[in-house]
Each structure stands twice: as C-alpha cells, then as structure tokens.
Write a protein that holds these residues in place. Structure first.
Motif, PDB file in Angstrom:
ATOM      1  N   MET A 259      76.120 -90.562 -71.561  1.00  0.00           N
ATOM      2  CA  MET A 259      76.438 -91.052 -70.245  1.00  0.00           C
ATOM      3  C   MET A 259      77.541 -90.217 -69.600  1.00  0.00           C
ATOM      4  SD  MET A 259      75.566 -93.264 -68.139  1.00  0.00           S
ATOM      5  CE  MET A 259      76.033 -94.173 -66.747  1.00  0.00           C
ATOM      6  N   ILE A 260      78.538 -89.793 -70.386  1.00  0.00           N
ATOM      7  CA  ILE A 260      79.629 -88.986 -69.859  1.00  0.00           C
ATOM      8  C   ILE A 260      79.114 -87.616 -69.431  1.00  0.00           C
ATOM      9  CG2 ILE A 260      81.804 -87.876 -70.430  1.00  0.00           C
ATOM     10  CD1 ILE A 260      82.422 -90.276 -72.207  1.00  0.00           C
ATOM     11  N   PHE A 261      78.186 -87.045 -70.205  1.00  0.00           N
ATOM     12  CA  PHE A 261      77.585 -85.763 -69.831  1.00  0.00           C
ATOM     13  C   PHE A 261      76.892 -85.886 -68.485  1.00  0.00           C
ATOM     14  CE2 PHE A 261      73.919 -82.934 -69.691  1.00  0.00           C
ATOM     15  CZ  PHE A 261      74.545 -81.713 -69.854  1.00  0.00           C
ATOM     16  N   PHE A 262      76.181 -86.985 -68.303  1.00  0.00           N
ATOM     17  CA  PHE A 262      75.467 -87.212 -67.045  1.00  0.00           C
ATOM     18  C   PHE A 262      76.446 -87.291 -65.882  1.00  0.00           C
ATOM     19  CE2 PHE A 262      73.738 -90.104 -63.837  1.00  0.00           C
ATOM     20  CZ  PHE A 262      72.585 -89.404 -63.504  1.00  0.00           C
ATOM     21  N   MET A 263      77.538 -88.014 -66.050  1.00  0.00           N
ATOM     22  CA  MET A 263      78.505 -88.214 -64.967  1.00  0.00           C
ATOM     23  C   MET A 263      79.263 -86.927 -64.647  1.00  0.00           C
ATOM     24  SD  MET A 263      78.851 -91.828 -64.322  1.00  0.00           S
ATOM     25  CE  MET A 263      80.484 -91.900 -63.745  1.00  0.00           C
ATOM     26  N   ARG A 264      79.501 -86.086 -65.637  1.00  0.00           N
ATOM     27  CA  ARG A 264      80.288 -84.875 -65.419  1.00  0.00           C
ATOM     28  C   ARG A 264      79.460 -83.678 -64.995  1.00  0.00           C
ATOM     29  NH1 ARG A 264      85.037 -84.561 -69.910  1.00  0.00           N
ATOM     30  NH2 ARG A 264      86.165 -86.377 -69.171  1.00  0.00           N
ATOM     31  N   HIS A 265      78.208 -83.612 -65.399  1.00  0.00           N
ATOM     32  CA  HIS A 265      77.432 -82.406 -65.146  1.00  0.00           C
ATOM     33  C   HIS A 265      76.220 -82.635 -64.250  1.00  0.00           C
ATOM     34  CE1 HIS A 265      79.850 -80.221 -67.987  1.00  0.00           C
ATOM     35  NE2 HIS A 265      79.676 -81.184 -68.882  1.00  0.00           N
ATOM     36  N   VAL A 266      75.436 -83.606 -64.555  1.00  0.00           N
ATOM     37  CA  VAL A 266      74.187 -83.797 -63.836  1.00  0.00           C
ATOM     38  C   VAL A 266      74.432 -84.408 -62.455  1.00  0.00           C
ATOM     39  CG1 VAL A 266      71.947 -84.935 -63.893  1.00  0.00           C
ATOM     40  CG2 VAL A 266      72.918 -83.992 -65.991  1.00  0.00           C
ATOM     41  N   LEU A 267      75.290 -85.377 -62.373  1.00  0.00           N
ATOM     42  CA  LEU A 267      75.534 -86.053 -61.103  1.00  0.00           C
ATOM     43  C   LEU A 267      76.124 -85.121 -60.042  1.00  0.00           C
ATOM     44  CD1 LEU A 267      75.153 -88.800 -59.802  1.00  0.00           C
ATOM     45  CD2 LEU A 267      77.440 -89.398 -60.550  1.00  0.00           C
ATOM     46  N   PRO A 268      77.141 -84.296 -60.337  1.00  0.00           N
ATOM     47  CA  PRO A 268      77.637 -83.369 -59.308  1.00  0.00           C
ATOM     48  C   PRO A 268      76.595 -82.336 -58.875  1.00  0.00           C
ATOM     49  CG  PRO A 268      79.272 -83.623 -61.021  1.00  0.00           C
ATOM     50  CD  PRO A 268      78.034 -84.308 -61.505  1.00  0.00           C
ATOM     51  N   VAL A 269      75.793 -81.854 -59.808  1.00  0.00           N
ATOM     52  CA  VAL A 269      74.753 -80.887 -59.450  1.00  0.00           C
ATOM     53  C   VAL A 269      73.704 -81.550 -58.561  1.00  0.00           C
ATOM     54  CG1 VAL A 269      72.891 -79.452 -60.385  1.00  0.00           C
ATOM     55  CG2 VAL A 269      75.135 -79.445 -61.469  1.00  0.00           C
ATOM     56  N   ALA A 270      73.337 -82.771 -58.867  1.00  0.00           N
ATOM     57  CA  ALA A 270      72.370 -83.491 -58.042  1.00  0.00           C
ATOM     58  C   ALA A 270      72.946 -83.772 -56.654  1.00  0.00           C
ATOM     59  CB  ALA A 270      71.968 -84.787 -58.724  1.00  0.00           C
ATOM     60  N   ALA A 271      74.215 -84.130 -56.580  1.00  0.00           N
ATOM     61  CA  ALA A 271      74.842 -84.380 -55.282  1.00  0.00           C
ATOM     62  C   ALA A 271      74.920 -83.102 -54.450  1.00  0.00           C
ATOM     63  CB  ALA A 271      76.232 -84.966 -55.473  1.00  0.00           C
ATOM     64  N   LEU A 272      75.236 -81.983 -55.092  1.00  0.00           N
ATOM     65  CA  LEU A 272      75.285 -80.707 -54.393  1.00  0.00           C
ATOM     66  C   LEU A 272      73.905 -80.298 -53.892  1.00  0.00           C
ATOM     67  CD1 LEU A 272      77.010 -78.282 -53.553  1.00  0.00           C
ATOM     68  CD2 LEU A 272      76.421 -77.251 -55.746  1.00  0.00           C
ATOM     69  N   ALA A 273      72.884 -80.483 -54.713  1.00  0.00           N
ATOM     70  CA  ALA A 273      71.518 -80.158 -54.298  1.00  0.00           C
ATOM     71  C   ALA A 273      71.080 -81.044 -53.141  1.00  0.00           C
ATOM     72  CB  ALA A 273      70.566 -80.312 -55.478  1.00  0.00           C
ATOM     73  N   PHE A 274      71.450 -82.301 -53.179  1.00  0.00           N
ATOM     74  CA  PHE A 274      71.104 -83.213 -52.091  1.00  0.00           C
ATOM     75  C   PHE A 274      71.797 -82.811 -50.794  1.00  0.00           C
ATOM     76  CE2 PHE A 274      71.867 -87.165 -49.698  1.00  0.00           C
ATOM     77  CZ  PHE A 274      70.543 -87.519 -49.456  1.00  0.00           C
ATOM     78  N   ALA A 275      73.079 -82.433 -50.882  1.00  0.00           N
ATOM     79  CA  ALA A 275      73.830 -82.037 -49.686  1.00  0.00           C
ATOM     80  C   ALA A 275      73.295 -80.739 -49.103  1.00  0.00           C
ATOM     81  CB  ALA A 275      75.308 -81.900 -50.022  1.00  0.00           C
ATOM     82  N   LEU A 276      72.940 -79.790 -49.949  1.00  0.00           N
ATOM     83  CA  LEU A 276      72.436 -78.517 -49.451  1.00  0.00           C
ATOM     84  C   LEU A 276      71.019 -78.619 -48.900  1.00  0.00           C
ATOM     85  CD1 LEU A 276      73.836 -76.011 -52.076  1.00  0.00           C
ATOM     86  CD2 LEU A 276      74.620 -76.409 -49.749  1.00  0.00           C
ATOM     87  N   SER A 277      70.293 -79.629 -49.289  1.00  0.00           N
ATOM     88  CA  SER A 277      68.936 -79.769 -48.767  1.00  0.00           C
ATOM     89  C   SER A 277      68.947 -80.198 -47.305  1.00  0.00           C
ATOM     90  CB  SER A 277      68.143 -80.775 -49.597  1.00  0.00           C
ATOM     91  OG  SER A 277      68.659 -82.081 -49.403  1.00  0.00           O
ATOM     92  N   ALA A 278      70.069 -80.704 -46.814  1.00  0.00           N
ATOM     93  CA  ALA A 278      70.173 -81.129 -45.422  1.00  0.00           C
ATOM     94  C   ALA A 278      70.554 -79.980 -44.501  1.00  0.00           C
ATOM     95  CB  ALA A 278      71.193 -82.251 -45.294  1.00  0.00           C
TER      96      ALA A 278
END
Length: 73
Positions: free
Chosen positions: A1-20
């Motif tokens: 869960m910590i790996f997800f919060m530290r690595h996957v979540l920021p990358v997903a948020a960045l990808a979501f922001a750049l898609s706009a």
C-alpha cells in the motif's frame, strides 16, 4: 500500500493532469480571446460591484482585506 501511495499515485496524477493539456493552433486564438471565454467576462461590472461592496463594508483596499463596517450607507 505504501508503494502505491508513494510511486503509483503521483505518476497517475501526473498522467491525468498532462492529459488535459491541449495545443492551441494560431487560428483558434481568436475564439479563445473572446470576452465570454475569460474568467471574469464583465470586468467593468465586477469593478463596480467591488467598489459598492467596499464602500458599504467600510473596508480599506481590495475585497480580501478585513473590514468591520456597519453595512449602512
């Protein structure tokens, strides 16, 4: 869960922001510069409302300053 919060979540948020992000072509600039496309399309009316608000509240400066007016004319 910590790996997800530290690595996957920021990358997903960045990808979501750049898609706009969208490249605007020069022939589209005219339609984006129209007054109704602005954040505040009626600047004169907003300035008048702000002046009335400031005078009624007896505040000093912009609307973000603290004021302790009575609200009377």
């Amino acid at each position: 869960m910590i790996f997800f919060m530290r690595h996957v979540l920021p990358v997903a948020a960045l990808a979501f922001a750049l898609s706009a992000c969208e490249a605007v072509s020069p022939w589209q600039w005219g339609s984006l510069a129209r007054p109704e496309m602005q954040l505040d399309p009626n600047l004169l009316q907003s300035a008048l409302y702000e002046q009335v608000y400031e005078s009624k509240e007896a505040s000093r400066g912009r609307a973000k300053t603290a004021g302790a007016g009575c609200g009377c004319n």
